[in-house]
Design a protein around this motif. Structure first.
Motif, short mmCIF file in Angstrom:
data_model
loop_
_atom_site.label_atom_id
_atom_site.label_comp_id
_atom_site.label_asym_id
_atom_site.label_seq_id
_atom_site.Cartn_x
_atom_site.Cartn_y
_atom_site.Cartn_z
N GLY A 20 0.89 -1.30 -0.02
CA GLY A 20 -0.11 0.08 0.15
C GLY A 20 0.84 1.13 -0.03
O GLY A 20 2.22 1.26 -0.37
N LEU A 21 0.33 2.35 0.69
CA LEU A 21 0.81 3.59 0.47
C LEU A 21 2.32 3.40 1.28
O LEU A 21 3.32 4.10 0.66
CB LEU A 21 0.13 4.58 1.41
CG LEU A 21 0.94 5.89 1.99
CD1 LEU A 21 0.77 6.62 0.44
CD2 LEU A 21 0.15 6.61 3.06
N ILE A 22 2.47 2.86 2.40
CA ILE A 22 3.69 3.15 2.99
C ILE A 22 4.80 2.18 2.36
O ILE A 22 6.06 2.62 2.25
CB ILE A 22 3.48 2.44 4.52
CG1 ILE A 22 2.66 3.41 5.34
CG2 ILE A 22 4.95 2.36 5.12
CD1 ILE A 22 3.16 4.81 5.28
N SER A 44 1.32 -9.31 -1.29
CA SER A 44 -0.02 -8.88 -0.63
C SER A 44 -0.98 -9.83 -0.65
O SER A 44 -0.79 -10.79 -1.64
CB SER A 44 -0.36 -7.51 -1.40
OG SER A 44 -1.02 -6.63 -0.68
N ASN A 49 -3.73 -6.85 -5.99
CA ASN A 49 -2.77 -5.80 -5.62
C ASN A 49 -1.32 -6.04 -5.82
O ASN A 49 -0.63 -5.37 -6.47
CB ASN A 49 -2.79 -5.82 -4.08
CG ASN A 49 -3.87 -4.82 -3.52
OD1 ASN A 49 -4.57 -4.15 -4.26
ND2 ASN A 49 -4.55 -4.97 -2.45
N VAL A 80 1.57 -3.99 6.77
CA VAL A 80 0.10 -4.09 6.61
C VAL A 80 -0.69 -3.57 8.03
O VAL A 80 -0.01 -3.22 8.95
CB VAL A 80 -0.09 -5.75 6.79
CG1 VAL A 80 0.54 -6.71 5.64
CG2 VAL A 80 0.29 -6.26 8.03
N ALA A 105 6.56 -1.08 9.57
CA ALA A 105 6.23 0.55 9.39
C ALA A 105 5.03 0.69 10.25
O ALA A 105 4.35 1.66 10.25
CB ALA A 105 6.18 0.92 8.07
N SER A 107 2.36 1.54 12.92
CA SER A 107 1.84 2.89 13.92
C SER A 107 1.87 2.54 15.28
O SER A 107 1.97 3.48 15.99
CB SER A 107 0.60 3.44 13.41
OG SER A 107 0.44 3.55 12.03
N PRO A 131 7.39 5.15 10.19
CA PRO A 131 7.71 6.39 9.56
C PRO A 131 6.46 7.53 9.98
O PRO A 131 5.59 7.02 10.04
CB PRO A 131 7.53 6.18 8.10
CG PRO A 131 6.80 4.69 8.19
CD PRO A 131 6.81 4.21 9.45
N ALA A 133 4.92 9.81 8.63
CA ALA A 133 4.68 10.47 7.34
C ALA A 133 3.63 9.45 6.88
O ALA A 133 3.31 8.40 7.07
CB ALA A 133 6.00 10.26 6.45
N GLY A 134 2.51 10.20 6.17
CA GLY A 134 1.64 9.72 5.68
C GLY A 134 0.59 10.42 5.00
O GLY A 134 0.84 11.69 4.91
N GLY A 139 -3.61 2.22 -0.61
CA GLY A 139 -3.68 1.25 -1.61
C GLY A 139 -2.30 1.48 -2.54
O GLY A 139 -1.36 2.39 -2.32
P1 NAD Z 1 -2.52 0.34 2.90
O1 NAD Z 1 -3.82 0.24 3.23
O2 NAD Z 1 -2.19 1.48 1.70
O3 NAD Z 1 -1.76 -0.90 2.65
C1 NAD Z 1 -1.90 -2.20 3.34
C2 NAD Z 1 -1.59 -3.24 2.37
O4 NAD Z 1 -1.53 -4.52 3.24
C3 NAD Z 1 -2.74 -3.82 1.09
O5 NAD Z 1 -2.18 -3.80 0.17
C4 NAD Z 1 -3.48 -4.59 1.95
O6 NAD Z 1 -3.83 -5.43 1.01
C5 NAD Z 1 -2.23 -5.67 2.69
N1 NAD Z 1 -2.71 -6.46 3.48
C6 NAD Z 1 -3.58 -6.28 4.58
N2 NAD Z 1 -3.58 -7.66 5.34
C7 NAD Z 1 -2.72 -8.24 4.79
C8 NAD Z 1 -2.22 -9.46 5.03
N3 NAD Z 1 -2.77 -10.29 6.20
N4 NAD Z 1 -1.07 -9.99 4.31
C9 NAD Z 1 -0.77 -9.38 3.54
N5 NAD Z 1 -1.09 -8.10 3.11
C10 NAD Z 1 -1.99 -7.80 3.88
O7 NAD Z 1 -1.87 1.01 4.27
P2 NAD Z 1 -0.52 1.69 4.68
O8 NAD Z 1 -1.06 3.25 4.68
O9 NAD Z 1 0.28 1.39 3.83
O10 NAD Z 1 -0.41 1.28 6.13
C11 NAD Z 1 0.43 0.06 6.14
C12 NAD Z 1 1.13 0.05 7.63
O11 NAD Z 1 1.87 1.34 7.98
C13 NAD Z 1 -0.09 0.05 8.84
O12 NAD Z 1 0.44 -0.68 10.01
C14 NAD Z 1 -0.13 1.40 9.35
O13 NAD Z 1 -0.53 1.81 10.78
C15 NAD Z 1 1.37 1.95 9.09
N6 NAD Z 1 1.46 3.31 8.72
C16 NAD Z 1 0.60 4.12 8.02
C17 NAD Z 1 0.63 5.49 7.87
C18 NAD Z 1 -0.46 6.18 7.20
O14 NAD Z 1 -0.50 7.47 7.39
N7 NAD Z 1 -1.08 5.79 6.03
C19 NAD Z 1 1.67 6.38 8.38
C20 NAD Z 1 2.75 5.24 9.08
C21 NAD Z 1 2.50 4.07 9.40
#
Ligand code: NAD
Length: 301
Positions: A20-22, A44, A49, A80, A105, A107, A131, A133-134, A139
């Motif tokens: 996803g994003l991170i 993933s 995805n 995740v 990564a 939170s 991080p 940052a976000g 996705g």
């Molecule tokens: P996201 O929803 O963009 O991506 C998460 C990905 O994980 C998706 O592709 C999803 O399909 C996949 N996924 C879910 N369950 C799974 C599993 N059991 N096995 C494999 N893949 C799986 O989320 P994100 O924003 O990238 O966040 C990811 C992590 O980073 C989280 O733990 C979040 O707390 C942390 N984080 C997020 C931010 C933010 O602002 N978005 C900032 C810092 C840290």
């Protein structure tokens, strides 16, 4: 085996679990960095995805299982949602090589470390990270190479974590343009509950309050700049934030109760027509926020 099993030179392939994003931004930032020489392999849960991340160039290859990812990767980045971490870590623990580095990564750090220990991972090879940052987007399509530039990343090494492994992970984040800080797990979870998790709970609750009080149409018709700024983070992913609230339950509840106390005090000041106290509260908040903003902007120049 000594700590020497972890070294910068032995990192060739980086595995991403959760695309996803991170994780996407991590890969794009490293690929854009001048020192880039890594091969990225992604896993993933959903095949769509995996395909989309290949098409976007987030990874060079994808695999259909965590077992296959662990076999070929020197560093594994887990990104995740928090409540998916325990299952991912349990699966990882069955297959992980003793010379790979596992980082994340997520939170919330306390629940991540607890899940690593419950999975029976060798903590020497685990470097918990977060991080600061976000965006409110998530996705495969959301990642971008500049996300971490000038931002902080907190690492919370376990007492057993290898120094060499920590240095490898620190190097990777620095190559993304981030500044790396070290913190204890409990401190991280307490600080982030106040500065990040509480504002998200507040934004979700604010929008929830407004839509249940008035018809949506009325609310959104008269909502302008202030509402848009304040409510932006209520557009964040509900599952990710449910997971954070539950994974950091104690610290989040403490921060929410603290806010409730301050909110009750403000209600009392308004009920009592105590204009002087109201101005003092608002002026204190404004001054502290202005000071913070100035130093934040200076630090990013
Ligand atoms: P996201 O929803 O963009 O991506 C998460 C990905 O994980 C998706 O592709 C999803 O399909 C996949 N996924 C879910 N369950 C799974 C599993 N059991 N096995 C494999 N893949 C799986 O989320 P994100 O924003 O990238 O966040 C990811 C992590 O980073 C989280 O733990 C979040 O707390 C942390 N984080 C997020 C931010 C933010 O602002 N978005 C900032 C810092 C840290």
């Amino acid at each position: 085996m000594t700590e020497q099993r972890f070294s910068r030179q032995s990192v060739h392939t980086i595995g991403l679990i959760g695309l996803g994003l991170i994780a996407g931004s991590f890969s794009l930032a490293l690929q854009a960095s001048r020192k880039s020489r890594y091969r990225f392999v992604g896993y993933s849960r959903k095949a769509e995805n995996r395909e989309a991340s290949l098409a976007r160039g987030l990874v060079h290859d994808v695999v259909p299982s965590i077992a296959e990812l662990t076999a070929c990767c020197d560093v594994i980045m887990i990104a995740v949602p928090m409540l998916a971490m325990p299952d991912v870590l349990a699966e990882l623990a069955h297959h992980v090589r003793p010379d790979s580095i596992i980082t994340d990564a997520g939170s919330v750090k306390g629940s991540f470390v607890a899940a690593c220990e419950a999975a029976g991972l060798d903590m020497r090879q685990v470097v918990p990270g977060h991080p600061i940052a976000g965006t409110e987007k998530s996705g495969v399509a959301a990642g971008f190479a500049e996300l971490y530039r000038g931002r902080r990343v907190v690492l919370t090494p376990h007492k057993q974590t290898s120094h060499q492994a920590t240095e490898v992970v620190m190097d990777l984040w620095q190559a993304c343009g981030a500044e790396v800080d070290m913190m204890a797990v409990e401190q991280h979870d307490r600080v982030l509950a106040a500065t990040s998790h509480l504002p998200h709970m507040l934004a979700f609750a604010l929008v929830d309050t407004l839509i249940t009080r008035e018809s949506d149409e009325q609310v959104f018709r008269y909502a302008a700049g202030g509402f848009k700024d304040f409510s932006r983070i209520a557009s964040s992913d509900p599952v990710m934030w449910r997971d954070i609230a539950l994974a950091n339950k104690t610290a989040v509840l403490d921060a929410m109760r603290d806010l409730q106390t301050h909110f009750d005090a403000l209600i009392a000041k308004i009920e009592n027509d105590d204009g002087e106290a109201i101005v003092q509260t608002f002026a204190n908040a404004r001054d502290r926020r202005d000071d913070w903003l100035e130093s934040f902007l200076n630090s990013r120049q």
